[in-house]
Design a protein around this motif. Sequence first.
Motif, PDB file in Angstrom:
ATOM      1  N   ILE A 262      26.830  50.827  40.757  1.00 46.39           N
ATOM      2  CA  ILE A 262      26.990  50.715  39.424  1.00 46.39           C
ATOM      3  C   ILE A 262      28.478  50.207  38.686  1.00 46.39           C
ATOM      4  N   ALA A 263      28.968  49.453  37.976  1.00 48.24           N
ATOM      5  CA  ALA A 263      30.108  49.429  37.662  1.00 48.24           C
ATOM      6  C   ALA A 263      30.502  50.330  36.557  1.00 48.24           C
ATOM      7  N   LEU A 264      31.353  51.457  37.207  1.00 48.59           N
ATOM      8  CA  LEU A 264      31.375  52.863  36.269  1.00 48.59           C
ATOM      9  C   LEU A 264      32.614  52.890  35.999  1.00 48.59           C
ATOM     10  N   SER A 265      32.980  53.287  34.641  1.00 52.60           N
ATOM     11  CA  SER A 265      33.988  53.724  33.920  1.00 52.60           C
ATOM     12  C   SER A 265      33.958  55.064  33.405  1.00 52.60           C
ATOM     13  N   SER A 266      34.897  55.817  32.860  1.00 52.52           N
ATOM     14  CA  SER A 266      34.581  56.933  32.261  1.00 52.52           C
ATOM     15  C   SER A 266      33.993  57.038  30.763  1.00 52.52           C
ATOM     16  N   ASP A 269      29.031  55.056  27.822  1.00 51.06           N
ATOM     17  CA  ASP A 269      27.848  54.244  28.140  1.00 51.06           C
ATOM     18  C   ASP A 269      27.466  54.122  29.605  1.00 51.06           C
ATOM     19  N   SER A 270      28.289  53.785  30.381  1.00 49.04           N
ATOM     20  CA  SER A 270      28.071  53.510  31.771  1.00 49.04           C
ATOM     21  C   SER A 270      28.279  54.805  32.707  1.00 49.04           C
ATOM     22  N   SER A 377      24.901  48.861  34.882  1.00 46.90           N
ATOM     23  CA  SER A 377      26.038  48.719  33.942  1.00 46.90           C
ATOM     24  C   SER A 377      25.549  49.334  32.402  1.00 46.90           C
ATOM     25  N   GLY A 378      26.568  49.635  31.619  1.00 49.69           N
ATOM     26  CA  GLY A 378      26.146  50.116  30.142  1.00 49.69           C
ATOM     27  C   GLY A 378      26.638  49.003  29.249  1.00 49.69           C
ATOM     28  N   GLN A 379      26.942  47.691  29.536  1.00 46.37           N
ATOM     29  CA  GLN A 379      27.583  46.799  28.687  1.00 46.37           C
ATOM     30  C   GLN A 379      27.221  46.623  27.308  1.00 46.37           C
ATOM     31  N   PHE A 380      25.999  47.085  27.064  1.00 47.83           N
ATOM     32  CA  PHE A 380      25.346  46.567  25.760  1.00 47.83           C
ATOM     33  C   PHE A 380      25.476  48.032  24.769  1.00 47.83           C
ATOM     34  N   GLY A 381      25.840  49.063  25.653  1.00 51.28           N
ATOM     35  CA  GLY A 381      25.726  50.384  24.860  1.00 51.28           C
ATOM     36  C   GLY A 381      26.244  50.663  23.631  1.00 51.28           C
ATOM     37  N   ASN A 382      27.480  50.023  23.247  1.00 49.75           N
ATOM     38  CA  ASN A 382      28.057  50.131  22.008  1.00 49.75           C
ATOM     39  C   ASN A 382      27.365  49.604  20.730  1.00 49.75           C
TER      40      ASN A 382
END
Length: 641
Positions: A262-266, A269-270, A377-382
């Motif tokens: 996973i491309a993980l940020s804090s 979404d991700s 990823s959670g790219q579309f989460g916004n």
Amino acid sequence: MSAIWGTLSYNNNLNSNVGTIMQAPYQKQCKIDSYQSRQFYNCYMGCGIQYITNEAVNEQLPIIDYERNLILTTDCILDNRLELMDALSIHDVNIPDGRLVYIAYLKWGIDCVKHFRGLFTLAVWEENTKTLYLANDQVSARCLYYYPCKDQVSFSTLITPILELHPEITLNEMYCMDYLAAPSLIPTVVVPETPYKGVYKLPQATILTITQQQITQRSYWTPAETLKDCTCKTAEEYGTYFRKLLTNCVSDAIHTNQEVGIALSSGLDSSSVGTIAADLLATQSKSLYAYTYVPYEKVAENNRHKIYDETQDVKAIVAMHPNILPHFLCNEGKNAMESIPDGLQTLEIPYKAFVNYPNLNEIYDKATKADCRVVLSGQFGNSTISYGNIDPIFYDLYCNRKFHSLFKCLTHFAEHMSIPKKKFIPSYLMYLHKIRKQHKVTTHEQNYELLHPFLSESFKKVYPLKERFDQGNMYAFSGLPNTQAQYRQQLIQLMGCTYMGEWETKIGLKHGIVLRDPTKDIRILSFCYHMPYEYFAYQGTTKWLIRENMKDMLPSYILENWDRHGIQNDDWAIRITRDWNMLSKSYIDTIDTPAMLTYLDIEQILSFVNSENFSFKALDINTQVYLSTAYILSFFINNNQ
């Protein structure tokens, strides 16, 4: 997962080397486990298969059905395999997805795509009716291009095989103009068009029917379609349903025979996707390989609201889910401009997310070396699971005269943010009143504006701004808060999804992986379309779906800081400034060519970047992007002359 390509000739005059020509770019650019191709009468099809799942190892594509006189190939991972097997009376649990698609086609015809959930493109040639069908998934997570010309039609997951087979294809100047005219990081205006004349890509949820006489296109899905099992009435019921739904979507996405990354940020979404994935993988005694970008150059210090280096916050998330294996990457300090030639070769089109490309490329490379075949990823989460900033939700309550609910939301928000209510509530109500007036006076004409400051005069004279923006529904980007009706319309339009699909498909093929974003699952889209709008910021809690329903998964201090923002890639401009003396000659040589006079005011750009006090980092973000995208387009055009 696969890549597909093919061509048919109505006059049975296929190029004898068609297979070699179309397959060669895939062999050069992609990590493919198996190549297969077949010719059926005057139609040739090929498929490059990646062994993402156990079932994929058994895949045999294309499929020729001599009894029904058809040939079919597909690029697919189906998330609803069990549901389809039940509907088709299939009991072989090892049946590959491509074979499932074929059997579904025999039962439902091309409308079989309405029964699929997952990532897919599909091509079918019916010899009896002389008809070619092309179709893709509901959010165009997999891209597919096609080129109809004279008595021939070619299609391909990548553009390059079509260009190699048809050397007569030239650049589409209007697309290149759109690239410069489109606002912000939006890369294009009219979704089906590509940088090449006559070459098109399928919009999301599209069935294309091609005969020698005509091409017809129809859409078969929108988020307005309801979820059959969602009978929620209260916010609590919606929250419980959401948590279960997101878990199911993540569970489907991690279906692979190897590792998951996973491309993980804090960010919400991700981290939501990642923590759910980690817990699911733990039940299989597997780990989740997490990759987080950290600044290489010195940036501003973290404060409570702006996080420039997410290392500590990611470690806090990992502490709650020990089977997450964190990796912190900085791309060895390279600057984003260095990766542009590679980005253009991989993506095949001028792109704007050049800041993210080198960092994501490093993540995918590391994930591949760790034997990951799926990267989340959670790219579309916004736009879905973490949608819910206060302005649009409160504005919708205001417009619908739900003043009691609005007052409760404003009060709760003010209390949580420690803002004096007596000052905040009246001033915010005045703000909402002002927004409503702006919406009333805003017309499409007011959005017809060329924002790029370095366009040539010839560009401004010939570019049909109103016509192109109307055709691409670009007026949706007003910058004002959305009501529920406007939010729903944007979900239906799914602006940018086709471009995201191009990005994810091609980088996935390059690295031998598949990129999955559960926040873009069609079930999530339908859920967000139908959920009462105020629940996105229920009772004044921003991004309520995650903040209220992921409390056991994420650190409380992250969830409770409503004004927290992760600032990713913040050192990108610093890196370019640091290396500008090395980059400037290539930049100027690329911009200063006769081919770019149609598009750019070259003299203005050169004067600007050669000025004595020029500093890339000191520029505002928009100017940084305009200068960079001018370079990207110039590089693309100069290499396609």
